[in-house]
Scaffold this active site. Structure first.
Site, mmCIF file in Angstrom:
data_model
loop_
_atom_site.group_PDB
_atom_site.id
_atom_site.type_symbol
_atom_site.label_atom_id
_atom_site.label_comp_id
_atom_site.label_asym_id
_atom_site.label_seq_id
_atom_site.Cartn_x
_atom_site.Cartn_y
_atom_site.Cartn_z
ATOM 1 N N TRP A 287 0.834 -1.204 0.000
ATOM 2 C CA TRP A 287 0.000 0.000 0.000
ATOM 3 C C TRP A 287 0.870 1.257 0.000
ATOM 4 C CZ3 TRP A 287 -0.227 3.965 3.590
ATOM 5 C CH2 TRP A 287 -1.292 4.864 3.481
ATOM 6 N N HIS A 288 2.039 1.170 0.652
ATOM 7 C CA HIS A 288 2.895 2.344 0.761
ATOM 8 C C HIS A 288 3.586 2.696 -0.554
ATOM 9 C CE1 HIS A 288 2.428 1.689 5.111
ATOM 10 N NE2 HIS A 288 2.796 2.942 5.237
ATOM 11 N N GLY A 289 3.775 1.733 -1.422
ATOM 12 C CA GLY A 289 4.433 2.065 -2.676
ATOM 13 C C GLY A 289 4.655 0.854 -3.563
#
Length: 470
Positions: free
Chosen positions: A332-334
């Site tokens: 989700w962060h990258g």
């Protein structure tokens, strides 16, 4: 538009004047929507359309889900709504990653180049998650019950406006906190200037701006040297200190942003959820995730971990569920291998911890608890390398340099890192004393005046919030 910029200050003040104007009270939500669109369009005007379309489709789908009485169709529309949000998030966030993979394989002419060029809209990870929350909350909701999560007005126009407002509300639009629908919709009503708790709100804002502008932004100028290839020329002690400083930076940067978002929202009469609760004093990795980015970890627990079975399944399945949630949380962060490795790293730490807790019982005393805090902080800090360095190979090179101890010892960096870390340590020590003696030594007007003084006189060079990239 940065929170620590004059255009943002102008937007907040102008919105406040219009928002509490007696002649415009019935248009309060519309004023905030307009301000939110201006805020979002300031940096990426061409992607405002995506935000609007996403919010509009979520409004339509959630309305249909809520008022559809046939269970199969209700479930179908709910699944369609969740899939829509995931497709939007996946296309804009992960297309460049797949594009690079296609380019490396030299397959499908032009497709890789096209996917690499797909822009990343700021805040898309946050507002798509809020759209999912809305659809799922209303699917779970029984509007015939006396105690539903929240009610939806029969008037579609009102629900549509409320949903546009919920998803686009500018204080939390681009980096959270991630707000669940059932937390926000019950708050949508007329607000009045006299109800603002100014002292509490300004204390939140001053602390948030101090953490961001004085601590995080000054640390940012030092942790710059963690970039490749600069770190290869430094000694082990310097590299360890830089990593410690980055751990302080990412906390103060994101916690500062969250406090500013919460404070700005309070000016308009809305309460956003707490996002940080002194995470660096956690005695376990599972406790860390109840204290760090609380709104995201609670979202993942409520909408992913529990539906997967949570703790209600056999032990093996519990471990698998934990790993899946943390891997997806990392992704989700990258769209990079380093983020997935970071998620897997935390997943393995939590799994190992759970296994140990089931087989080893340690006594609780100040020495053991201190060792637990030190271990959790150290391993969490080590994991931040995967955030700071974009390429996984660079992370490995940094770790190698950190153990070689052949580079230059930079006393100036060490001094600056510790100098700007001291306020964070005091911040945590005050919390521990507050628990023990039930007294907050930092909660007085003089302290906040000092913080404001440092904001004016000793802010670092202005920079984007770290979590804006997510």
């Amino acid at each position: 538009m940065l929170f620590n910029s004059f255009p943002f200050l102008f937007l907040v003040l102008t919105t406040l004047i219009l928002y509490y104007n007696k002649n415009l009270l019935k248009y309060q939500i519309h004023i905030l929507i307009l301000s939110s669109f201006v805020f979002y369009a300031y940096g990426q005007p061409y992607l405002l359309f995506l935000l609007f379309v996403s919010a509009s489709i979520n409004a339509v789908v959630s309305y249909v889900v809520y008022f559809e009485n046939r269970h199969k169709k209700k479930k179908f529309y709910a699944i369609a709504g969740v899939i829509f949000n995931l497709v939007v998030l996946s296309f804009f966030k992960y297309s460049p990653m797949f594009g690079r993979m296609i380019e490396e394989l030299n397959s499908i002419d032009g497709v890789g180049e096209f996917l690499i060029a797909v822009p990343l809209p700021i805040g898309i990870s946050f507002y798509t998650f809020q759209g999912i929350s809305l659809v799922i909350d209303l699917y779970r909701n029984n509007h015939q019950s006396k105690c539903p999560l929240f009610r939806v007005d029969k008037d579609f126009k009102k629900h549509y406006v409320d949903t546009i407002f919920f998803i686009s509300f500018f204080p939390q639009l681009v980096a959270g906190p991630v707000v669940k629908a059932y937390q926000f919709y019950p708050q949508i009503r007329a607000k009045f200037f006299k109800d603002i708790k100014f002292e509490k709100t300004f204390k939140i804002l001053i602390l948030g701006y101090f953490l961001k502008m004085v601590i995080a932004d000054n640390l940012k100028d030092q942790t710059f040297w963690m970039a490749y290839p600069y770190f290869e020329s430094f000694s082990s002690l310097t590299l360890v200190t830089l990593l410690f400083g980055y751990s302080m930076q990412i906390f103060t940067d994101f916690a500062g942003y969250s406090l500013i978002a919460i404070g700005i929202a309070k000016l308009y009469g809305y309460d956003l959820p707490q996002n940080f609760n002194y995470p660096y004093i956690s005695k376990s990795f599972s406790e860390f995730w109840t204290r760090w980015h609380i709104s995201l970890s609670s979202w993942l627990r409520e909408y992913l971990y529990i539906p997967l079975g949570g703790n209600r399944v056999n032990k093996t399945r519990v471990y698998i569920n934990l790993l899946i949630v943390m891997l997806l949380g990392g992704l989700w962060h990258g769209a990079a291998l380093s983020y997935m490795v970071w998620g897997g790293y935390h997943g393995l730490l939590i799994m190992a911890e759970r296994y140990m807790m089931n087989h080893v019982r340690l006594p609780s005393n100040i020495f053991i608890d201190s060792m637990k805090i030190f271990l959790v902080f150290s391993l969490v800090t080590l994991g931040w390398l995967l955030f700071k360095l974009p390429e996984f190979g660079q992370v490995l090179a940094y770790l190698e340099s950190m153990t070689s101890n052949t580079g230059v010892h930079r006393k100036d960096i060490l001094m600056m890192m510790f100098f700007y870390s001291i306020p964070v340590m005091i911040y945590y020590m005050n919390y521990l004393l507050k628990i023990k003696k039930e007294k907050n030594y930092l909660d007085n007007s003089f302290i906040y005046a000092v913080l404001l003084f440092f904001i004016v006189t000793n802010s670092g060079s202005s920079g984007e919030f770290i979590y804006f990239q997510f």
